[in-house]
Design a protein around this motif. Structure first.
Motif, PDB file in Angstrom:
ATOM      1  N   THR A 186      -4.348   9.268   6.687  1.00 55.45           N
ATOM      2  CA  THR A 186      -3.536   8.641   7.724  1.00 55.45           C
ATOM      3  C   THR A 186      -2.383   7.837   7.128  1.00 55.45           C
ATOM      4  O   THR A 186      -2.502   7.250   6.057  1.00 55.45           O
ATOM      5  CB  THR A 186      -4.364   7.660   8.585  1.00 55.45           C
ATOM      6  N   GLU A 187      -1.263   7.853   7.855  1.00 57.68           N
ATOM      7  CA  GLU A 187      -0.213   6.863   7.644  1.00 57.68           C
ATOM      8  C   GLU A 187       0.085   6.302   9.019  1.00 57.68           C
ATOM      9  O   GLU A 187       0.475   7.030   9.932  1.00 57.68           O
ATOM     10  CB  GLU A 187       1.056   7.463   7.038  1.00 57.68           C
ATOM     11  N   THR A 188      -0.132   4.986   9.170  1.00 56.25           N
ATOM     12  CA  THR A 188       0.069   4.405  10.493  1.00 56.25           C
ATOM     13  C   THR A 188       1.168   3.335  10.408  1.00 56.25           C
ATOM     14  O   THR A 188       2.313   3.673  10.155  1.00 56.25           O
ATOM     15  CB  THR A 188      -1.263   3.836  11.034  1.00 56.25           C
ATOM     16  N   ALA A 189       0.847   2.095  10.578  1.00 57.09           N
ATOM     17  CA  ALA A 189       1.877   1.061  10.541  1.00 57.09           C
ATOM     18  C   ALA A 189       1.209  -0.283  10.328  1.00 57.09           C
ATOM     19  O   ALA A 189       0.024  -0.450  10.571  1.00 57.09           O
ATOM     20  CB  ALA A 189       2.662   1.048  11.844  1.00 57.09           C
ATOM     21  N   GLY A 190       2.008  -1.236   9.871  1.00 60.53           N
ATOM     22  CA  GLY A 190       1.522  -2.601   9.720  1.00 60.53           C
ATOM     23  C   GLY A 190       2.610  -3.535  10.183  1.00 60.53           C
ATOM     24  O   GLY A 190       3.409  -3.188  11.057  1.00 60.53           O
ATOM     25  N   CYS A 191       2.628  -4.736   9.649  1.00 60.18           N
ATOM     26  CA  CYS A 191       3.748  -5.618   9.963  1.00 60.18           C
ATOM     27  C   CYS A 191       4.457  -5.929   8.650  1.00 60.18           C
ATOM     28  O   CYS A 191       4.070  -6.832   7.917  1.00 60.18           O
ATOM     29  CB  CYS A 191       3.292  -6.874  10.711  1.00 60.18           C
ATOM     30  N   ASN A 192       5.470  -5.128   8.377  1.00 59.77           N
ATOM     31  CA  ASN A 192       6.198  -5.263   7.112  1.00 59.77           C
ATOM     32  C   ASN A 192       6.914  -6.607   7.046  1.00 59.77           C
ATOM     33  O   ASN A 192       7.515  -7.044   8.020  1.00 59.77           O
ATOM     34  CB  ASN A 192       7.218  -4.134   6.986  1.00 59.77           C
ATOM     35  N   SER A 193       6.849  -7.221   5.886  1.00 58.53           N
ATOM     36  CA  SER A 193       7.363  -8.587   5.774  1.00 58.53           C
ATOM     37  C   SER A 193       8.400  -8.742   4.674  1.00 58.53           C
ATOM     38  O   SER A 193       8.508  -7.920   3.764  1.00 58.53           O
ATOM     39  CB  SER A 193       6.194  -9.546   5.511  1.00 58.53           C
ATOM     40  N   VAL A 194       9.145  -9.826   4.791  1.00 57.25           N
ATOM     41  CA  VAL A 194      10.030 -10.301   3.744  1.00 57.25           C
ATOM     42  C   VAL A 194       9.673 -11.762   3.504  1.00 57.25           C
ATOM     43  O   VAL A 194       9.492 -12.510   4.467  1.00 57.25           O
ATOM     44  CB  VAL A 194      11.513 -10.250   4.162  1.00 57.25           C
ATOM     45  N   ASP A 200      -1.256 -11.264   6.062  1.00 56.20           N
ATOM     46  CA  ASP A 200      -0.989 -10.273   7.113  1.00 56.20           C
ATOM     47  C   ASP A 200      -1.028  -8.853   6.555  1.00 56.20           C
ATOM     48  O   ASP A 200      -1.533  -7.938   7.208  1.00 56.20           O
ATOM     49  CB  ASP A 200       0.389 -10.531   7.750  1.00 56.20           C
ATOM     50  N   ALA A 201      -0.477  -8.685   5.365  1.00 57.80           N
ATOM     51  CA  ALA A 201      -0.481  -7.342   4.756  1.00 57.80           C
ATOM     52  C   ALA A 201      -1.915  -6.870   4.552  1.00 57.80           C
ATOM     53  O   ALA A 201      -2.264  -5.727   4.869  1.00 57.80           O
ATOM     54  CB  ALA A 201       0.262  -7.363   3.421  1.00 57.80           C
ATOM     55  N   ARG A 202      -2.756  -7.774   4.036  1.00 57.81           N
ATOM     56  CA  ARG A 202      -4.147  -7.396   3.769  1.00 57.81           C
ATOM     57  C   ARG A 202      -4.899  -7.074   5.052  1.00 57.81           C
ATOM     58  O   ARG A 202      -5.598  -6.078   5.145  1.00 57.81           O
ATOM     59  CB  ARG A 202      -4.851  -8.545   3.034  1.00 57.81           C
ATOM     60  N   GLU A 203      -4.715  -7.936   6.052  1.00 59.17           N
ATOM     61  CA  GLU A 203      -5.543  -7.802   7.257  1.00 59.17           C
ATOM     62  C   GLU A 203      -4.945  -6.902   8.331  1.00 59.17           C
ATOM     63  O   GLU A 203      -5.679  -6.327   9.127  1.00 59.17           O
ATOM     64  CB  GLU A 203      -5.810  -9.197   7.838  1.00 59.17           C
ATOM     65  N   ARG A 204      -3.619  -6.836   8.370  1.00 55.14           N
ATOM     66  CA  ARG A 204      -2.985  -6.085   9.458  1.00 55.14           C
ATOM     67  C   ARG A 204      -2.155  -4.909   8.962  1.00 55.14           C
ATOM     68  O   ARG A 204      -1.622  -4.143   9.755  1.00 55.14           O
ATOM     69  CB  ARG A 204      -2.090  -7.031  10.273  1.00 55.14           C
ATOM     70  N   GLY A 205      -2.023  -4.800   7.639  1.00 50.84           N
ATOM     71  CA  GLY A 205      -1.337  -3.645   7.085  1.00 50.84           C
ATOM     72  C   GLY A 205       0.117  -3.882   6.761  1.00 50.84           C
ATOM     73  O   GLY A 205       0.774  -4.753   7.348  1.00 50.84           O
ATOM     74  N   ALA A 206       0.619  -3.125   5.789  1.00 52.99           N
ATOM     75  CA  ALA A 206       2.031  -3.162   5.421  1.00 52.99           C
ATOM     76  C   ALA A 206       2.353  -1.874   4.683  1.00 52.99           C
ATOM     77  O   ALA A 206       1.554  -1.406   3.874  1.00 52.99           O
ATOM     78  CB  ALA A 206       2.334  -4.358   4.532  1.00 52.99           C
ATOM     79  N   ILE A 207       3.511  -1.311   4.980  1.00 56.32           N
ATOM     80  CA  ILE A 207       3.969  -0.147   4.211  1.00 56.32           C
ATOM     81  C   ILE A 207       5.037  -0.570   3.222  1.00 56.32           C
ATOM     82  O   ILE A 207       5.053  -0.086   2.098  1.00 56.32           O
ATOM     83  CB  ILE A 207       4.406   0.991   5.166  1.00 56.32           C
ATOM     84  N   THR A 208       5.937  -1.486   3.642  1.00 63.74           N
ATOM     85  CA  THR A 208       6.839  -2.080   2.650  1.00 63.74           C
ATOM     86  C   THR A 208       6.796  -3.592   2.771  1.00 63.74           C
ATOM     87  O   THR A 208       6.517  -4.142   3.838  1.00 63.74           O
ATOM     88  CB  THR A 208       8.311  -1.653   2.847  1.00 63.74           C
ATOM     89  N   SER A 209       7.081  -4.254   1.670  1.00 64.26           N
ATOM     90  CA  SER A 209       7.118  -5.714   1.624  1.00 64.26           C
ATOM     91  C   SER A 209       8.244  -6.098   0.669  1.00 64.26           C
ATOM     92  O   SER A 209       8.471  -5.401  -0.329  1.00 64.26           O
ATOM     93  CB  SER A 209       5.790  -6.268   1.089  1.00 64.26           C
TER      94      SER A 209
END
Lengths: 558, 558
Positions: free
Chosen positions: A307-315, A474-483
């Motif tokens: 799967t590739e889904t989505a997360g909340c990508n952050s800066v 957030d990346a760990r718990e809710r996902g991230a594809i880029t950061s």
């Protein structure tokens, strides 16, 4: 057949080398410019697209029991009027089963050659596919040609590289000899054969139908598995065009075209579950929303699931020596493809006491204002805005924007309202510019999920450390594809990179002067599989190594 | 630390070469003979085993809340009297979590070096482990030293080969540069890091605790994952000895010994489910019965799951030029380790009108009689019988034999009754010789599952083709780890090999003059993963490639 393998061997060798060293390379032409292609080729592609409108799409598949399809162009908001076969899955699967043995028994080079030829012909089809992608996924013409076209083809070739590596790791035969006790030498001739898993279902997403579509196709087909494409109901045509190429190439090579098929559907009458739950389905590649993706991971036990889904990508913004460059880069991500990319930035974490710019303190509000300005600059020229933002893939994004505008006013501060922009070529285009909201970390329930579309948050943290903690949590718990991290403090940079990596996320530092959404084929390992934004990397051995198994035969010889 | 990598690099290189070319090789000494080892070393090993009896096993692990263990020797039928830590899993897992970061951050060479050193020290411990394996798993001394010892260590080294290949496929860094539009060259320095999945639970079986134990240990540990061994309650000691070595080596290298731990239990108070269902468990290797194995495959969604279970291994006899040699080979499989091996033959399919032997027709009954005679010959010498058969791992096998004896009398014909044999060294040994039953294919419900222990069927088929159809159908639907064909008809042989392979089973043809149960490390791909006897091959890239993921960091440079 192996002629195709030889024809494309130089390309494959170069791709193998690029994957090993991970430098910048592309096998396909990224620009649709007439300076490169002349005027006729682009025009012919557009004409071929237009000739498909309002007609039955020419795809002859077994088990057709009617027609389906209800695509609407995000540019004209008019139906495309194209219909596709509505398929009886049992009848289709029977034909696929019939097609499998010959493909299973074909040599690695034969299958690789056919996959390479498919990619090559898809590259020659990029103009009509770009128009198809525009008028379904809503991408701009250039993005449709590059991102959903050449870049996606590169990802397909990359998957072929790994499939080839994994398959050639298994020798075809071996001589084996040893003595057991007093019995004398035992000599065995052994043969090893690669065996496919079974039918592979390729669920494509609405906004970038082929970004995962080509890699999943190549990974499964090269390793001997037939592929059933399940396009998103709003983005069938780009997939159908690829399916047509696959079937044409397979047939030319003397194989059954039903090794690659397509099951189209509509939102009202979805066909996905029947494919996912079919006992003959053994591999599922899924691109789409995290909820459905996780359901598949948890429930489709009969299949390998990627799967590739989505997360909340952050800066995380800590400091910079180039505020304008940084803001331009981040703003580009907020605008590009109306932030409908899996690599679009959503959550921008900034310390409440601001950041150091060339050693001078710049306040949170000043940074926020600079980001808003940078967005305005990107949007100032309507032609450029159209090229950058494209359109919205569907109407529900307007609802998200409306909801978040209200919520942002109540719980934070609107830095920038979203509104339509005028698309020069398409007066009815479904457009929206970035909505930007300032909040504190207390409002994390607002932003700790993907808000699909041009919605972003400037999130005030107590300190840079607090920003980093929030973003990596957030990346760990809710996902991230880029950061992303922006900092000129070497110590903070190191700590931030460790924190993201240890949260199972990849991270990019101080990117500017380039589209920061860009994920480079042959170089970037896209998706880690370690956080909720997907369980697979599209571009490693693990993506391919389990798609086939090994059986052997050994015979005693004198 | 890398000193160990260098120390063992020649061994690793040789193993890499052997896996690539798949010839016969072993890294460890297979024979326990005092001609090789002298008298002192074997005696010292035995003494070390005996010194452990009746005591608390010296294993200091966090979370010990008591002692457990109730092993009984199948040779003496007396309790070993050894206790092991009874563990609070939460406390243990907390300690493991603490140990993980340093191991995750260690270099590939450091981790590989430690795993190679572990295997090397386990090889030096094979004498005491052979006695431990005898008195728990019930194997004969020689089998315990070779099959559960050297051969299993080879499988561990083989897993290291594939782990190393998969890990070194990922470069550590890359320079990347390209131009986007008018923005000038973007230069990025990229670093790639391997990340483990998390805690790896290694569920070992009763009869060959280390055959899968070493490979799963090596595959997970080398790729950065801590390993929790869950030995079968009747076979803890062989595993505990390995766990002690792992902890000693890790500690010497400056790592936390809790990277390898053991959770022992008893049948009455099992601990397995708690480990399998723990949210921090991310990898499960399981060897054991198909029912539990399939349950794990279907339900442990949080983990990667690798299983080796069991099927109903078959032989199809069509013709031979050496009836005696063939019968000796098959009979060897019926006797060896009392047919408690995953590679033991159970179902022997013979055409009702017999087979051609050197062109002469030999009837079904004559072939059956020759097989029974061959079994008797293997058993004639008590010392040889003891070496070949070992003992029964538990009492329930007697119940299986009793039930099948009754059923065989009613539904078929008993060709040979099972009875104890006298084990020269151990008058109380739990022994049984092969029960052999003639049936027709109508009685398939009797034999279409693994009947664990020395129970076999001579199954009358209407023709060789009917035998092959039945055997390959059973392999596909009920599983098979090994399959055999005996035929001198080239056409039939080819067809039979295709039929087994297409059923997802590997096949061996005309094996004689060697133990046909033998699966060669570095050469045989053990378990296909394509039929119900397991979902994984222990010895391919797919076994290791998903045990780690890749995260990256990239930073813009001038």
């Amino acid at each position: 057949m192996n002629a195709w393998f030889e024809k494309h061997q130089a390309t494959l060798d170069k791709a193998l080398d690029a994957c090993e060293k991970r430098y910048s390379w592309t096998a396909y032409t990224e620009s649709p410019s007439s300076k490169i292609h002349g005027k006729e080729i682009p025009a012919a592609g557009k004409a071929r697209f237009e000739a498909l409108l309002g007609k039955d799409y020419p795809l002859q598949q077994p088990g057709e029991i009617g027609r389906t399809g209800a695509e609407v162009s995000p540019y004209t908001q008019e139906p495309l009027g194209i219909t596709y076969p509505k398929v009886d899955v049992e009848a289709l699967y029977q034909s696929i089963r019939d097609a499998m043995p010959a493909w299973r028994d074909a040599s690695v080079e034969t299958r690789m050659g056919i996959c390479l030829e498919i990619l090559d012909r898809c590259a020659a089809q990029l103009f009509e596919n770009a128009h198809a992608t525009m008028h379904t996924a809503g991408q701009s013409y250039i993005m449709a040609f590059a991102g959903s076209g050449a870049n996606a083809l590169d990802r397909g070739l990359e998957a072929l590289v790994y499939a080839y590596k994994a398959m050639r790791d298994v020798p075809q035969s071996a001589d084996w000899q040893r003595t057991f006790g007093a019995d004398g030498a035992a000599k065995l001739e052994k043969k090893f054969k690669l065996m496919p898993r079974g039918i592979s279902v390729n669920v494509c997403c609405a906004t970038f139908p082929l970004w995962n579509g080509y890699p999943a196709l190549c990974a499964s087909l090269a390793t001997g598995n037939p592929v059933v494409f399940k396009p998103h109901p709003s983005g069938i045509l780009p997939v159908a065009l690829v399916v047509s190429v696959c079937r044409e190439v397979l047939q030319e090579a003397g194989f059954d075209p039903n090794l690659v098929t397509m099951v189209a559907d509509t939102r009202e009458e979805p066909a996905t579950m029947q494919l996912l739950e079919h006992p003959d389905t053994r591999i599922i590649d899924f691109t789409g929303g995290p909820t459905f993706g996780e359901w598949i991971e948890q429930n489709c036990r009969n299949s390998l699931v990627y799967t590739e889904t989505a997360g909340c990508n952050s800066v995380v913004v800590e400091s910079t020596d180039n505020l304008a460059g940084m803001c331009k880069a981040i703003a580009h991500s907020l605008c590009q493809a109306s932030a409908q990319m899996c690599t679009s930035v959503q959550n921008i974490h900034i310390p409440s006491d601001g950041i150091l710019v060339n050693g001078e303190r710049v306040s949170f509000d000043e940074v926020a204002a600079a980001l808003v300005d940078a967005v305005e600059t990107h949007l100032a020229d309507p032609k450029h805005a159209a090229f950058l933002c494209g359109t919205l893939v569907n109407d529900t994004i307007y609802q998200t924007i409306e909801r978040l505008t209200l919520e942002g006013e109540q719980r934070g501060r609107l830095l920038r309202r979203s509104g339509p922009y005028d698309n020069p070529g398409f007066p009815n285009a479904r457009t929206a510019t970035p909505l930007m909201i300032a909040v504190t970390q207390k409002e994390s329930d607002m932003y700790r999920e993907e808000l699909f579309g041009p919605v972003s948050f400037l999130i005030k943290g107590e300190s840079a450390q607090s920003c980093l903690n929030a973003a990596t949590g957030d990346a760990r718990e809710r996902g991230a594809i880029t950061s992303h991290v922006y900092s000129v403090d070497a110590e903070f940079l190191e700590e931030a990179q460790d924190a993201y990596n240890n949260a199972g996320a990849s991270v990019a530092c101080n990117l500017m002067g380039m589209p920061i959404n860009f994920a480079a084929a042959y170089s970037d390992y896209h998706v880690t599989g370690l956080n909720p934004a997907g369980n697979a990397c599209l571009t490693d051995l693990a993506f391919v190594a389990s798609r086939f198994r090994i059986v052997q035969r050994k015979i005693m010889v004198d």
